[in-house]
Design an enzyme around this catalytic site. Structure first.
Site, PDB file in Angstrom:
ATOM      1  N   CYS A 119      13.331  43.377   0.564  1.00 50.26           N
ATOM      2  CA  CYS A 119      13.918  42.495   1.567  1.00 50.26           C
ATOM      3  C   CYS A 119      15.431  42.703   1.599  1.00 50.26           C
ATOM      4  O   CYS A 119      16.081  42.716   0.539  1.00 50.26           O
ATOM      5  CB  CYS A 119      13.603  41.037   1.232  1.00 50.26           C
ATOM      6  SG  CYS A 119      14.440  39.864   2.323  1.00 50.26           S
ATOM      7  N   GLU A 145      11.298  39.970  -8.632  1.00 48.19           N
ATOM      8  CA  GLU A 145      12.646  40.005  -8.042  1.00 48.19           C
ATOM      9  C   GLU A 145      13.710  39.940  -9.130  1.00 48.19           C
ATOM     10  O   GLU A 145      14.728  40.633  -9.063  1.00 48.19           O
ATOM     11  CB  GLU A 145      12.828  38.846  -7.054  1.00 48.19           C
ATOM     12  CG  GLU A 145      14.188  38.896  -6.364  1.00 48.19           C
ATOM     13  CD  GLU A 145      14.451  37.705  -5.456  1.00 48.19           C
ATOM     14  OE1 GLU A 145      15.624  37.315  -5.338  1.00 48.19           O
ATOM     15  OE2 GLU A 145      13.489  37.172  -4.860  1.00 48.19           O
ATOM     16  N   CYS A 180       8.202  35.129   6.801  1.00 50.75           N
ATOM     17  CA  CYS A 180       9.628  35.284   7.081  1.00 50.75           C
ATOM     18  C   CYS A 180       9.877  36.734   7.497  1.00 50.75           C
ATOM     19  O   CYS A 180       8.982  37.579   7.436  1.00 50.75           O
ATOM     20  CB  CYS A 180      10.458  34.939   5.852  1.00 50.75           C
ATOM     21  SG  CYS A 180      10.165  36.066   4.457  1.00 50.75           S
ATOM     22  N   HIS A 188       3.602  38.483  -2.312  1.00 52.84           N
ATOM     23  CA  HIS A 188       2.703  37.708  -3.177  1.00 52.84           C
ATOM     24  C   HIS A 188       1.741  36.872  -2.344  1.00 52.84           C
ATOM     25  O   HIS A 188       1.890  35.648  -2.211  1.00 52.84           O
ATOM     26  CB  HIS A 188       3.507  36.824  -4.128  1.00 52.84           C
ATOM     27  CG  HIS A 188       4.057  37.570  -5.296  1.00 52.84           C
ATOM     28  ND1 HIS A 188       5.139  37.135  -6.025  1.00 52.84           N
ATOM     29  CD2 HIS A 188       3.667  38.742  -5.867  1.00 52.84           C
ATOM     30  CE1 HIS A 188       5.386  38.008  -7.006  1.00 52.84           C
ATOM     31  NE2 HIS A 188       4.511  38.982  -6.917  1.00 52.84           N
ATOM     32  N   ASN A 215       8.143  31.106  -3.945  1.00 53.83           N
ATOM     33  CA  ASN A 215       8.608  30.175  -2.912  1.00 53.83           C
ATOM     34  C   ASN A 215       7.529  29.164  -2.547  1.00 53.83           C
ATOM     35  O   ASN A 215       7.827  28.027  -2.194  1.00 53.83           O
ATOM     36  CB  ASN A 215       9.133  30.934  -1.688  1.00 53.83           C
ATOM     37  CG  ASN A 215       8.046  31.495  -0.807  1.00 53.83           C
ATOM     38  OD1 ASN A 215       7.565  30.826   0.101  1.00 53.83           O
ATOM     39  ND2 ASN A 215       7.648  32.738  -1.050  1.00 53.83           N
ATOM     40  N   CYS A 231      17.535  32.556   0.180  1.00 55.83           N
ATOM     41  CA  CYS A 231      17.441  33.080   1.544  1.00 55.83           C
ATOM     42  C   CYS A 231      17.188  31.959   2.549  1.00 55.83           C
ATOM     43  O   CYS A 231      16.699  30.888   2.217  1.00 55.83           O
ATOM     44  CB  CYS A 231      16.382  34.172   1.630  1.00 55.83           C
ATOM     45  SG  CYS A 231      14.703  33.582   1.831  1.00 55.83           S
ATOM     46  N   HIS A 274      10.061  42.613  -3.192  1.00 54.39           N
ATOM     47  CA  HIS A 274      10.817  41.907  -4.236  1.00 54.39           C
ATOM     48  C   HIS A 274      11.958  42.743  -4.806  1.00 54.39           C
ATOM     49  O   HIS A 274      12.818  42.216  -5.503  1.00 54.39           O
ATOM     50  CB  HIS A 274       9.875  41.512  -5.376  1.00 54.39           C
ATOM     51  CG  HIS A 274       8.628  40.845  -4.902  1.00 54.39           C
ATOM     52  ND1 HIS A 274       7.437  41.524  -4.725  1.00 54.39           N
ATOM     53  CD2 HIS A 274       8.392  39.575  -4.530  1.00 54.39           C
ATOM     54  CE1 HIS A 274       6.513  40.686  -4.276  1.00 54.39           C
ATOM     55  NE2 HIS A 274       7.067  39.495  -4.148  1.00 54.39           N
ATOM     56  N   HIS A 311       9.587  37.234 -13.021  1.00 49.93           N
ATOM     57  CA  HIS A 311       9.356  37.431 -11.590  1.00 49.93           C
ATOM     58  C   HIS A 311       9.870  38.816 -11.196  1.00 49.93           C
ATOM     59  O   HIS A 311      10.934  39.236 -11.644  1.00 49.93           O
ATOM     60  CB  HIS A 311      10.072  36.349 -10.776  1.00 49.93           C
ATOM     61  CG  HIS A 311       9.679  36.343  -9.328  1.00 49.93           C
ATOM     62  ND1 HIS A 311      10.209  37.215  -8.417  1.00 49.93           N
ATOM     63  CD2 HIS A 311       8.786  35.584  -8.647  1.00 49.93           C
ATOM     64  CE1 HIS A 311       9.672  36.980  -7.223  1.00 49.93           C
ATOM     65  NE2 HIS A 311       8.805  35.994  -7.346  1.00 49.93           N
ATOM     66  N   SER A 345       3.182  33.204  -5.945  1.00 51.41           N
ATOM     67  CA  SER A 345       4.274  33.151  -4.964  1.00 51.41           C
ATOM     68  C   SER A 345       5.291  32.099  -5.387  1.00 51.41           C
ATOM     69  O   SER A 345       5.014  30.897  -5.347  1.00 51.41           O
ATOM     70  CB  SER A 345       3.713  32.821  -3.578  1.00 51.41           C
ATOM     71  OG  SER A 345       4.752  32.481  -2.688  1.00 51.41           O
TER      72      SER A 345
END
Length: 319
Positions: free
Chosen positions: A106, A136, A22, A51, A235, A205, A84, A134, A233
Site C-alpha cells: 500500500c 506490516e 480501501c 487479510h 483494522n 491511514c 502490508h 504483524h 485483520s
C-alpha cells in the site's frame, strides 16, 4: 442455537459508512488479478495479499499460489508482495535470483517506510508504534538495520522505553491501529520527550481513521455491532474495540453471515454493521440479507465520509 427466531420481530440495521475495501486493498487485489490475466497462472504471492479469507480463497481459485517465503517460488513465475509491505531483504533476494516481482505494498505503508528511512538518515532513533508479529510491522522494521527501530505496543512500553539520546528521537506508526490507543501512546511518549516530532502527515491511514469514526457514530445507539472481517485483520479487530468503547452493548468480528451466532440477537433492537478495509462488499450485503431473513429489518445507512482515493497500478500492469 443458530435456528431462526420464531417471529419476525422488528430490528433496526445501521450500516456504517465508509466500510469495506480501501484504495490500498483494491489496488493490491487488482495487481494479483491483472498479473494472472497477463501472465497466466500460477502467480505466486508472498503472504496473504490482504487479510481476508474470502479474498484469498477467490484468488487461489483463479490460480494464485500463496507462500510464506521466496524459497517456495520458482524462478520462472511472477511473484507479488502483499499490501502490508516487506523487509528490504525480500526484494533484494528477488533481484539476486532475477525473479520478476510486483510490489503491491500500500502506498501509505510505503510512506511510513520512507519516513523511517529519512529519520534514520538524520541520525534519529526510531520508535514504531504497532503490534508485534504483524506483517506490516515486520516490513517496516525490516527497512533499516537491526536495532534501528524499537517497537512500542502499549502506554506501559512507552513509559519504560529508554532511548539512547532523548534529543534524537522520532516515531512512526503502523497504519491500521486504533486512533485513540495510538494517541494515548504518543501522549505518554511526548510527556517524557517533549521535543518528539510528529510525522509530516498522520501515519494511521485515512481508511482506518474513517472506518473507526463511522463506527463511533453508530455504535452508541447499537445493542450489537457486527464487523465483517477476518481474525488476522488488524483494522477489523480495532473496529470491534472501537465499537465497544463508543457504547455498543456487544460487538463481534465475523468472517461472513455463516459465522453469526443468532443467539447474539436476543434482546437486540438495533444492530450496527460495518467491515474492515479488506472485506468485500458482497459479504456485507449477504450479512444484511441474513438479518432481513430472520427479522423485520429496517436498514439505514450512516451519512459518513465518501472516499475518492485511488492508487495507480504498476506501469507494467497498467499498459
Amino acid at each position: 442455537m443458530n435456528a431462526p427466531f420464531p417471529s419476525r420481530r422488528p430490528i433496526q440495521v445501521l450500516l456504517a459508512t465508509p466500510r469495506g475495501f480501501c484504495a490500498g486493498v483494491d489496488r493490491a487485489i487488482q495487481i494479483v488479478e491483472r498479473a494472472l490475466e497477463k501472465y497466466g497462472p500460477p502467480v505466486y504471492v508472498r503472504h496473504e495479499i490482504v487479510h481476508n479469507r474470502h479474498v484469498v480463497e477467490r484468488l487461489k481459485a483463479m490460480g494464485a499460489v500463496f507462500v510464506t517465503d521466496l524459497d517456495q517460488c520458482p524462478d520462472d513465475r511472477p511473484v507479488v508482495f502483499s499490501a502490508h509491505g516487506v523487509p528490504k531483504a525480500v526484494p533484494a533476494e528477488a533481484k539476486r535470483r532475477e525473479l520478476f516481482f510486483l510490489d503491491a505494498t500500500c502506498p501509505l505503508v510505503s510512506k511510513v517506510h520512507v519516513e523511517a528511512e529519512r529519520h534514520y538518515a538524520a541520525g534519529r532513533e526510531i520508535v514504531l508504534i504497532g503490534h508485534a508479529g504483524h506483517p506490516e510491522v515486520i516490513g517496516t522494521m525490516g527497512q533499516l538495520p537491526q536495532a534501528a527501530i524499537t517497537l512500542i505496543e502499549t502506554v506501559e512500553d512507552a513509559e519504560a522505553f529508554q532511548p539512547r539520546d532523548p534529543d534524537k528521537l522520532a516515531y512512526v506508526t503502523q497504519t491500521t491501529l486504533s486512533v485513540d490507543d495510538t494517541a494515548g501512546i504518543v501522549s505518554a511518549l511526548k510527556k517524557r520527550f517533549p521535543g518528539l516530532p510528529d510525522p509530516h502527515k498522520e501515519d494511521i491511514c485515512y481508511a482506518t481513521t474513517n472506518r473507526q469514526e463511522a463506527v463511533k457514530r453508530v455504535a452508541a445507539t447499537c445493542d450489537l455491532v457486527l464487523v465483517v472481517g477476518s481474525q488476522n485483520s488488524s483494522n477489523s479487530q480495532r473496529l470491534v474495540e472501537v465499537a465497544l468503547r463508543a457504547g455498543a452493548r456487544d460487538a463481534r468480528l465475523v468472517d461472513d453471515a455463516g459465522a453469526v451466532d443468532w443467539s447474539w440477537f436476543e434482546n437486540v433492537s438495533t444492530v450496527g454493521v460495518t467491515a474492515g478495509a479488506s472485506a468485500p462488499e458482497p459479504l456485507i450485503e449477504a450479512l444484511v440479507a441474513a438479518i432481513a431473513a430472520r427479522f423485520d429489518a429496517e436498514v439505514s445507512e450512516d451519512s459518513g465520509a465518501r472516499e475518492t482515493v485511488s492508487f495507480k497500478l504498476p506501469r507494467v500492469l497498467a499498459e
